[in-house]
Structure formats: structure tokens, C-alpha cells
Design a protein around this motif. Structure first.
Motif: not given
Ligand code: UD1
Length: 345
Positions: A225-234, A267-273
Motif C-alpha cells: 500500500y501507499n503507506t510508509p511501511d506498505g501496510t494499511c493504516i488505522r 471517535l478516534g485518536t487522530g493518529k494513524g497506526v
């Protein structure tokens, strides 16, 4: 007098955590659950945590006769917190009619009952799934709702629309939809938590079960995926933080502090992991290495999504308090508790 609140899906994962917070905040609650995906013993565990075992009524809210009987018996209800629903994305693709029936008939029954029995407020469990893959991140409440990828997601979109339309004309009912990002973890007592049926579909229960040795290895669905480590972000948030937001939402409605008849909050933290970061968090807090292999992408997965929770921060005076590691630690404690419990039973 204590305000009376009905919690549908009250022995389920998020319902049970919210029940604990509601009791601790002085509400009088009644749980309704058909035990399709949970156990009656959860009501006892809620009692153990809070010192007050809430009454549990076991029936299906899709059954209008039983629901009417319930509301004839239980008067002066200030709000319904509506959690009861099917929630497995993959399963919903294969069982669309069951999903539409269960998730929508229950909601319609409750809305009709609110009108009929003078129940003024509802808090509805919605999901960030309504945004699809948002163009702009973090995602705000006014980000466009996109065509749902699964019947499950569609039930949340349609559910929100039904509530919006109903509250716009029926003046004596009002509602708040809470769009959850990814709830994880368990109560710090570790005696209530998420208990998936069979093989878990969601990431964190799969990780904790792999950590415990129930699953051989975790499959990571895609690292291209188009993310820093290639895995999905939630955006993973602790279920207790989520539960506390429900209490605030209920109070807002019950005390008439809502600005409109129908409101929606992220409702979330505002931070992608990322998925890999979630695995690393589990490894840090448990000291256990997770065996995983990279597999192909899971159909319907969204590449990345995280909340802009600033509207909830401002309007509800709510923000998440727990870190990813803290939430993950409670997920792990719960996994160990439930396995030992099952072994000893
Ligand atoms: C999904 C739904 C969400 C719903 C939630 C509850 C969508 C877009 N999201 O969340 O609305 O409320 O389920 O059931 O429909 N993963 C792995 N291996 C696994 C399991 C998951 O790599 O064994 C990855 C997934 O590919 C995903 C991430 O972990 O990238 C999170 O997956 P999951 O926990 O299933 O949650 P969502 O799909 O975000």
C-alpha cells in the motif's frame, strides 16, 4: 432520580464497556441482548466491576412483539444506546439479507418505539466505514459519505440516513451517531473484552490469539500500500475511551445540550497506526514475538484512515486518554483471562 438508559447489545464488546461506564456515572441501565454473539455471564462481570449487576433481558429487538412488551413494562426511559448489530464485514458479503434485516429492522423497531413510548434520545453505533477511502486525511465529519463496500457498511450508512430523516420530522426524538474508528483493548479489570466467534476477522483479536498460540501465524493482508511501511493504516482507540464518549453523548441528549436534533461525531485518536506498528506494540507489551507472513490484500480494505476528532474534542469535551500500548496491553490481559477461564470451565 437516576436516568434510565437501555443498552441494546449490552453484553457485546462495546455495549458491555459502555454499560460499565454508565453505571459508574450514576445511570440506571437495562441491558437487552439476544446473546447471538455474547454471553449472559457478561452481565455478572459488569456487576463485579461496578458493584451493580444490571438487569439483562434476553430477546431479539427485531421481534416487535417482544420489544413492545418490554417497553410497556419499562417506562420513563431517557435514552437508548443502540449497539446491537451484526458487524463482520466479510460475512455480510455472503449474507446480505440477514445483515440488512438484522441491522435495519432492529433500528426501525427502536425508532418506532421511541415515538410510541416517549423515549426522547438515541445514541447509534456507526462506523468510519461510511467514509470509504477519504480523499483528505485526517477525516472530518463533513467528509463525503462514499458508496459502501460491504452490506455491513451499507447498514451503517442507511442506518444513519434513517435516523437523520426520522429526527428531522419527529420533533420529540433526537439522536447522536458516533462513528467509531477501530476500537481495541478491554476493561483494565480484564474480565470483559472482545470475544469473537470462531476465527477472528479483526486484527487485534487475531494478534492476541496468535500470541497465545491459538493461531499459528498472523496473515498481514498486503504490504504494497501507499503507506510508509506498505501496510494499511488505522486509528486504533481504546474501547474504554470509546465507552466514555457514549456516556458524554447520552448526557448531552438527556440534558438537552445537543445543538441539533441529529448530530454526528468521529471517535478516534487522530493518529494513524500501521498494521506492522500494531504488531510491534503487541510485542512490546507482551514480550512475545508474533509470527506473521505477508499475504495478498484483503478485498474491500481501505488503505489508510484516521480521524480528525477535534469536533468531538471541542463539542463533547472528550478525547482519548490511552496510548496504543496501553490499549494493546489490556487486549492481551483479556485474552489470557478468557483462555484460562475457558480451560477451567
Ligand atoms: C472493519 C470495518 C469497520 C468495522 C470493523 C468491525 C471496513 C472498511 N472497516 O474494520 O467498519 O466496524 O471491521 O468488524 O469495512 N488485518 C490483517 N490481518 C488480519 C486481520 C486484519 O492484516 O488477520 C489488517 C486489515 O487488512 C486491515 C487492518 O488489519 O488493514 C485492520 O483490520 P480489521 O481489524 O479487520 O478492521 P477494519 O477492516 O479496519
Amino acid at each position: 432520580m437516576k436516568k434510565k438508559i437501555i443498552v441494546t447489545g449490552g453484553t457485546g464488546y462495546i455495549g458491555s464497556h459502555t454499560a460499565v461506564e454508565l453505571i459508574e456515572e450514576g445511570f440506571d441501565i437495562i441491558l437487552i441482548d439476544n446473546l447471538y454473539n455474547s454471553e449472559a455471564v457478561v452481565a455478572e462481570r459488569i456487576g463485579k466491576i461496578t458493584g451493580t449487576k444490571p438487569p439483562l433481558e434476553v430477546f431479539d429487538i427485531c421481534d416487535k412483539l417482544k420489544l413492545n412488551r418490554f417497553f410497556k413494562k419499562n417506562k420513563d426511559i431517557a435514552a437508548i444506546m443502540h449497539f446491537a448489530a451484526y458487524k463482520a464485514v466479510g460475512e455480510s458479503v455472503n449474507k446480505p439479507i440477514e445483515y440488512y434485516r438484522n441491522n435495519l429492522v432492529s433500528l426501525i423497531n427502536l425508532l418506532e418505539a421511541m415515538n410510541q413510548y416517549n423515549i426522547p434520545s438515541m445514541v447509534f453505533s456507526s462506523s468510519c466505514t461510511v467514509y470509504g477511502q477519504p480523499e483528505k486525511l485526517p477525516v472530518k465529519e463533513d467528509s463525503p459519505v462514499q458508496p459502501a463496500i460491504s452490506p455491513y457498511g451499507n447498514t451503517k450508512q442507511i442506518g444513519e440516513e434513517i435516523i437523520r430523516d426520522a429526527t428531522s420530522v419527529i420533533q420529540n426524538i433526537k439522536a447522536i451517531s458516533l462513528r467509531y474508528f477501530n476500537p481495541i483493548g478491554a476493561h483494565p479489570s480484564a474480565i470483559i473484552g472482545e470475544l469473537p466467534r470462531g476465527v477472528p476477522e479483526n486484527l487485534v483479536p487475531y494478534i492476541t490469539q496468535t500470541g497465545y498460540g491459538i493461531r499459528d501465524e498472523l496473515k498481514v493482508f498486503g504490504n504494497d500500500y501507499n503507506t510508509p511501511d506498505g501496510t494499511c493504516i488505522r486509528d486504533f482507540l481504546h474501547v474504554v475511551d470509546l465507552a466514555k464518549a457514549h456516556v458524554i453523548a447520552a448526557r448531552r441528549l438527556v440534558e438537552n445540550k445537543n445543538r441539533k436534533n441529529y448530530e454526528v461525531f468521529n471517535l478516534g485518536t487522530g493518529k494513524g497506526v500501521s498494521v506492522l506498528e500494531a504488531i510491534q506494540s503487541f510485542e512490546r507489551v507482551s514480550g512475545i514475538k508474533i509470527k506473521y507472513t505477508i499475504k495478498g490484500r484483503r478485498p474491500g480494505d481501505i488503505e489508510k484512515i484516521w480521524a480528525d476528532p477535534s469536533y468531538a474534542n471541542r463539542e463533547l469535551g472528550w478525547k482519548t486518554m490511552s496510548s496504543l500500548d496501553e490499549a494493546m496491553k489490556t487486549a492481551w490481559e483479556w485474552e489470557k483471562y478468557i483462555r484460562k477461564k475457558n480451560l477451567s470451565e
